[in-house]
Design a protein around this motif. Structure first.
Motif, PDB file in Angstrom:
ATOM      1  N   THR A 109     -76.587 -76.212 -32.661  1.00 56.86           N
ATOM      2  CA  THR A 109     -76.876 -77.292 -33.618  1.00 56.86           C
ATOM      3  C   THR A 109     -77.502 -76.720 -34.893  1.00 56.86           C
ATOM      4  O   THR A 109     -77.111 -77.080 -36.009  1.00 56.86           O
TER       5      THR A 109
ATOM      6  N   ASN B 209     -74.855 -75.038 -37.027  1.00 56.82           N
ATOM      7  CA  ASN B 209     -73.990 -75.957 -37.782  1.00 56.82           C
ATOM      8  C   ASN B 209     -74.718 -76.562 -38.978  1.00 56.82           C
ATOM      9  O   ASN B 209     -74.205 -76.536 -40.107  1.00 56.82           O
ATOM     10  N   TYR B 210     -75.936 -77.092 -38.738  1.00 53.86           N
ATOM     11  CA  TYR B 210     -76.618 -77.801 -39.828  1.00 53.86           C
ATOM     12  C   TYR B 210     -77.167 -76.838 -40.874  1.00 53.86           C
ATOM     13  O   TYR B 210     -77.121 -77.116 -42.075  1.00 53.86           O
TER      14      TYR B 210
ATOM     15  N   PHE C 110     -67.200 -75.245 -40.737  1.00 52.39           N
ATOM     16  CA  PHE C 110     -67.079 -76.700 -40.567  1.00 52.39           C
ATOM     17  C   PHE C 110     -65.717 -77.041 -39.954  1.00 52.39           C
ATOM     18  O   PHE C 110     -65.628 -77.807 -38.992  1.00 52.39           O
TER      19      PHE C 110
ATOM     20  N   SER D 212     -65.560 -76.037 -36.326  1.00 51.90           N
ATOM     21  CA  SER D 212     -66.364 -76.875 -35.431  1.00 51.90           C
ATOM     22  C   SER D 212     -65.792 -78.271 -35.252  1.00 51.90           C
ATOM     23  O   SER D 212     -65.850 -78.822 -34.162  1.00 51.90           O
ATOM     24  N   TYR D 213     -65.280 -78.849 -36.340  1.00 48.83           N
ATOM     25  CA  TYR D 213     -64.958 -80.283 -36.279  1.00 48.83           C
ATOM     26  C   TYR D 213     -63.467 -80.608 -36.420  1.00 48.83           C
ATOM     27  O   TYR D 213     -63.070 -81.740 -36.182  1.00 48.83           O
ATOM     28  N   ILE D 214     -62.665 -79.614 -36.856  1.00 46.96           N
ATOM     29  CA  ILE D 214     -61.255 -79.963 -37.116  1.00 46.96           C
ATOM     30  C   ILE D 214     -60.293 -79.099 -36.301  1.00 46.96           C
ATOM     31  O   ILE D 214     -59.475 -79.604 -35.549  1.00 46.96           O
TER      32      ILE D 214
END
Ligand code: HEM
Ligand code: HEM
Length: 164
Positions: free
Chosen positions: A52, A55-56, A109, A112-114
């Protein structure tokens, strides 16, 4: 590049210097989390926390670097009248930093998300940035300890203020 950075530029430079190492300290946790999930196990709380943070913190780095780029475009600095090869190389490296770090945050990004398939490029990007930081820090120490010129002072607010 010459004739001074503004206070916000200096502040954001050192903020990036503080945040980038966090990415190298936490990046390995993501593989541990994924391995645990693939093996049907619960990932450790520490690995999840590091994931976490990675990522942030990474997204913050991308955003800060974008702000820095805007500040840099508003205050482009000037090359000396007869720029040496080292002056040109330094400028190229700075441009490279903006491009590489913003791209690295975007790739992370996407991974992680796509689409995780792009993660190998992100891992390669991490090595590229490490090499660039190595060259940049070596150059900074060379200026500060051997050449003893004012290059380091440009990124140090106290010394910059004393000179004004
Ligand atoms: C400039 C910012 C960033 C840097 C310097 C960075 C650096 C790293 C490093 C060193 C690793 C470990 C590579 C390895 O296992 O050898 C890694 C992995 C990873 N990072 Fe980042 N990262 C950044 C931003 C981000 C962001 C914003 C995200 C997501 C929102 C992200 C997602 C990932 C993922 C998914 C991996 C796992 C890749 C894999 O294991 O194949 N990163 N990163
Ligand atoms: C993650 C690590 C670092 C990154 C990504 C980074 C990035 C940058 C960038 C992009 C610039 C150009 C600023 C501009 O022209 O807009 C810059 C300038 C500078 N950095 Fe760093 N930096 C890092 C670490 C360091 C460290 C550790 C030092 C000192 C030991 C340092 C000292 C300097 C100095 C003195 C300048 C001004 C040089 C000049 O005006 O020619 N940097 N840095």
């Amino acid at each position: 590049m010459r004739n001074g950075y503004s206070g916000p530029q200096i502040l954001l430079h050192w903020l990036i210097v503080t945040l980038v190492p966090v990415q190298y300290l936490t990046g390995g946790s993501i593989e541990r989390v994924h391995q645990a999930v693939h093996m049907g196990m619960v990932p450790s709380r520490l690995a999840l926390l590091e994931h976490t943070v990675h990522n942030y913190c990474g997204m913050s780095i991308g955003a800060i670097m974008a702000v820095r780029l805007v500040l840099r475009l508003l205050r482009p600095g000037v090359l000396p009248a007869n720029p040496s090869l080292a002056d040109r190389a330094a400028r190229l490296l700075y441009l490279g930093f903006y491009a590489a770090i913003i791209a690295q945050a975007s790739l992370g990004f996407i991974a992680s998300y796509i689409w995780f398939g792009i993660a190998t490029v992100h891992v390669a990007g991490a090595w590229l940035i490490l090499a660039m930081v190595g060259m940049h820090v070596a150059a900074a120490f060379w200026h500060g300890l051997i050449k003893k010129d004012d290059v380091l002072d440009r990124m140090l607010p106290a010394r910059r203020a004393a000179e004004e």
